[in-house]
Enzyme design. Structure first.
Site, mmCIF file in Angstrom:
data_model
loop_
_atom_site.group_PDB
_atom_site.id
_atom_site.type_symbol
_atom_site.label_atom_id
_atom_site.label_comp_id
_atom_site.label_asym_id
_atom_site.label_seq_id
_atom_site.Cartn_x
_atom_site.Cartn_y
_atom_site.Cartn_z
ATOM 1 N N HIS A 1 -3.023 3.115 5.730
ATOM 2 C CA HIS A 1 -4.114 2.387 6.386
ATOM 3 C C HIS A 1 -3.983 2.364 7.908
ATOM 4 O O HIS A 1 -4.808 1.743 8.578
ATOM 5 C CB HIS A 1 -4.154 0.955 5.841
ATOM 6 C CG HIS A 1 -2.893 0.196 6.171
ATOM 7 N ND1 HIS A 1 -1.668 0.545 5.649
ATOM 8 C CD2 HIS A 1 -2.670 -0.837 6.993
ATOM 9 C CE1 HIS A 1 -0.754 -0.263 6.144
ATOM 10 N NE2 HIS A 1 -1.317 -1.109 6.962
ATOM 11 N N ASP A 2 -2.912 2.980 8.441
ATOM 12 C CA ASP A 2 -2.719 3.012 9.899
ATOM 13 C C ASP A 2 -2.873 4.416 10.474
ATOM 14 O O ASP A 2 -2.740 4.591 11.690
ATOM 15 C CB ASP A 2 -1.297 2.530 10.250
ATOM 16 C CG ASP A 2 -1.048 1.099 9.855
ATOM 17 O OD1 ASP A 2 -1.977 0.273 9.956
ATOM 18 O OD2 ASP A 2 0.088 0.791 9.438
ATOM 19 N N ASP B 1 6.775 -4.665 5.839
ATOM 20 C CA ASP B 1 6.078 -4.311 7.066
ATOM 21 C C ASP B 1 7.049 -4.246 8.251
ATOM 22 O O ASP B 1 7.901 -5.129 8.412
ATOM 23 C CB ASP B 1 5.026 -5.409 7.324
ATOM 24 C CG ASP B 1 4.014 -5.031 8.378
ATOM 25 O OD1 ASP B 1 3.306 -4.037 8.184
ATOM 26 O OD2 ASP B 1 3.933 -5.741 9.398
ATOM 27 N N GLU C 1 8.775 -0.009 5.805
ATOM 28 C CA GLU C 1 7.923 0.730 6.741
ATOM 29 C C GLU C 1 8.728 0.970 8.016
ATOM 30 O O GLU C 1 9.103 0.016 8.706
ATOM 31 C CB GLU C 1 6.653 -0.055 7.085
ATOM 32 C CG GLU C 1 5.725 0.775 7.974
ATOM 33 C CD GLU C 1 4.777 -0.036 8.847
ATOM 34 O OE1 GLU C 1 3.756 0.516 9.264
ATOM 35 O OE2 GLU C 1 5.068 -1.211 9.144
ATOM 36 N N ASP D 1 2.935 -6.223 -0.353
ATOM 37 C CA ASP D 1 3.286 -6.027 1.044
ATOM 38 C C ASP D 1 3.969 -7.312 1.495
ATOM 39 O O ASP D 1 3.481 -8.409 1.221
ATOM 40 C CB ASP D 1 1.996 -5.820 1.848
ATOM 41 C CG ASP D 1 2.151 -4.841 2.987
ATOM 42 O OD1 ASP D 1 3.066 -5.061 3.802
ATOM 43 O OD2 ASP D 1 1.357 -3.897 3.071
HETATM 44 C C1 GLC Z 1 2.267 -2.460 10.178
HETATM 45 C C2 GLC Z 1 0.995 -2.419 9.372
HETATM 46 C C3 GLC Z 1 -0.164 -2.479 10.306
HETATM 47 C C4 GLC Z 1 -0.109 -3.776 11.062
HETATM 48 C C5 GLC Z 1 1.224 -3.938 11.764
HETATM 49 C C6 GLC Z 1 1.449 -5.341 12.180
HETATM 50 O O1 GLC Z 1 2.424 -1.338 10.961
HETATM 51 O O2 GLC Z 1 0.987 -1.301 8.543
HETATM 52 O O3 GLC Z 1 -1.385 -2.338 9.641
HETATM 53 O O4 GLC Z 1 -1.140 -3.849 11.995
HETATM 54 O O5 GLC Z 1 2.313 -3.625 10.929
HETATM 55 O O6 GLC Z 1 1.707 -6.150 11.073
#
Ligand code: GLC
Length: 530
Positions: free
Chosen positions: A325-326, A201, A264, A99
């Site tokens: 995970h979100d 991310d 992402e 990541d």
């Molecule tokens: C992304 C991650 C998430 C995190 C956010 C801030 O969306 O997947 O878990 O809280 O970024 O880094």
């Protein structure tokens, strides 16, 4: 890219490292724990693991607040553990994806400490500092993704800094050339250590409007929603200049052979696909989260597949995600019976599938008691159901205390189903979801039609999604009943085939004709013409 490119044929498996396997009894998973479970991943049949952040971090956002991009947090181990993990993963033919969190650092990162030390600091411009607005308040109306203003006042230097997430996660200024260079060097640091790619991310956030204009109000906003939805994110994200950054990152990866860049991106389809970049020089795989947000019925999912396939640029490789995970787990969203259909959908659609750890054993909705809450988003905006702890609970390996995850106190409670729902039990149960996942993965590996084959929808009655996948002379039909009633799929007269796999795992080799009967909540993969 040839069709045998590993990230086209392969399956990505996301590991949330805090919750996969603890090896030292502190209740938090670690790199050594992942290493100990590599043989499970090989048995399952996945091709690549993506590990959520393992870098040094104060853990305000559980690793998404990085204090050193080139170090491993002691909670997870040390660089030697990482080197051992990647060596052993590669020895087993597994790829390893890290990541990368470029949008923001931790407020404890030396760069930010330096930046906030004075207005004349050489790193002042590495972050986003602005004077107060005309009323003395924040410079504009931008809201943090975790609620509240996205601007934090810094008393010592008399300016605000911008944070799209927590105030402990100040945003880097990606318009600054030194920032870009420093960040690309951190990519090279890991690429040199052998990592096979990055999941980047919030990549669509990297560039903000140069004039920091106010976002327009969202007229559809409901108070039951997260506060970020009060405004449309017109100026705070997805700016045209971001594509230049994405292509620069891609160029860094292209300095090394066979690496993958995954982004992402939570955006509507037409804006999502722009992240493939002009001439496909952007992200190889802009994550497609549409299955996470689309209502679970045949009409909507069927339309979504069609629209996604249509929106893809020429040569752009698709991908599909069911959870991460979100997001609430697929088992929690659709229930245990449809979770099997979802597995078949994910692993038979055209494009790279990303699985989320624990979905293969059917972890469902886990209630987190108020005193056990960890997620800062839940703490900032309580009671709206925004918390992400339910999808981050520990993996269940066996029937022992704490499911074999830890010998200590787990950082989040386990799903109470764990004594009867764990890898050791399910892998020996011929009808389990885990067995289904394994068969699906095996089938996908055996039949190129399922991974890199062409795709065409097949007309179907209500509740059914059907499509063909073919490669060379092989033609496969996938028929999924998203409803809870028996349904029949009518195919052209004289159609003949045989079942390769049913989600109920008991119809193998059954001959089928022009009328295919699907049981409630059943999916079938059929070899046509035999
Ligand atoms: C992304 C991650 C998430 C995190 C956010 C801030 O969306 O997947 O878990 O809280 O970024 O880094």
């Amino acid at each position: 890219m040839p069709e045998n490119t590993w990230w086209k044929r392969g399956i990505v498996y996301q590991i949330y490292p805090r919750s996969f396997q603890d090896s030292n009894g502190d209740g938090i998973g670690d790199l050594e724990g992942i290493r100990q479970r590599l043989d499970y991943l090989v048995w399952l049949g996945v091709d690549a693991i993506w590990i959520s952040p393992i870098y040094n971090s104060p853990m305000a956002d559980f690793g998404y607040d990085v204090a050193d991009y080139c170090g491993i947090d002691p909670i997870f181990g040390a660089l030697e553990d990482f080197d051992r993990l990647i060596g052993e993963a590669h020895a087993r033919g597994l790829k390893l994806i890290l990541d990368f969190v470029p949008n923001h650092t931790s407020d404890q990162h030396p760069w930010f400490r330096e930046s906030r030390s004075s207005r004349t600091s050489p790193k002042r411009d590495w972050y986003i500092w602005r004077n107060p607005g005309p009323d003395g308040g924040p410079p504009n109306n931008w809201i943090s993704n975790f609620g509240g203003s996205a601007w934090e006042w810094d008393e010592a230097t008399g300016q605000y800094y911008y944070h799209a997430f927590l105030k402990e996660q100040p945003d880097l200024n990606w318009r600054n050339a030194e920032v870009r260079k420093a960040m690309y060097d951190t990519l090279r640091f890991w690429l040199d250590r052998g990592v096979d790619g990055f999941r980047v991310d919030v990549i669509w956030h990297l560039i903000k409007d140069a004039e920091f204009r106010d976002n327009p109000p969202n007229l559809a906003y409901q108070p039951s929603q997260a506060e970020i939805n009060r405004f449309l994110q017109v100026y705070s994200a997805d700016q045209p200049e971001v594509h230049e950054v994405v292509s620069e990152m891609r160029a860094v990866l292209d300095e090394y052979p066979h690496r993958v860049l995954i982004g992402e991106i939570y955006l509507p389809l037409e804006r999502l696909v722009a992240y493939y970049g002009p001439d496909l020089a952007g992200a190889h795989l802009p994550f497609n989260f549409q299955l996470v947000h689309t209502a679970w019925n045949a009409r909507e999912i069927g339309t979504l597949i069609k629209e996604y396939e249509t929106a893809l640029p020429e040569g752009g490789w698709p991908n599909w995600v069911l959870g991460n995970h979100d997001q609430p787990r697929i088992g929690a969203r659709v229930g245990p019976r449809q979770a099997r259909v979802a597995a078949m959908l994910l692993l038979t659609l055209r494009g790279t599938p990303t699985m989320y750890y624990g979905d293969e054993i059917g972890i469902g909705k886990v209630e987190i008691p108020p005193e056990a809450v960890q997620d800062p988003w839940e703490k900032n905006e309580p009671g709206l159901g925004l918390g992400r702890d339910p999808e981050r609970t520990p993996m269940h390996w066996d029937g022992s205390d704490q499911g074999g995850f830890t010998s200590g106190n787990p950082w989040l409670p386990l799903d109470p189903s764990f004594p009867t729902c764990h890898v050791e039990g399910l892998r020996n149960d011929p009808s389990s979801l885990l067995t289904l996942y394994r068969h699906l993965i095996e089938l996908r590996r055996q039949h190129l039609a399922l991974s890199v084959g062409r795709y065409a929808p097949v007309a179907a009655e209500r509740d059914i999604i059907a499509y063909e996948r073919w490669h060379g002379t092989e033609r496969l039909l996938v028929a999924l009943n998203l409803g809870h009633e028996p349904r029949t799929l009518s195919l052209p007269h004289r159609t003949m085939g045989r079942v390769l796999l049913s989600t109920s795992l008991d119809r193998r080799e059954e001959p089928v004709g022009a009328q295919i009967d699907l049981r409630p909540d059943e999916g079938l993969i059929v070899a046509l013409g035999t």
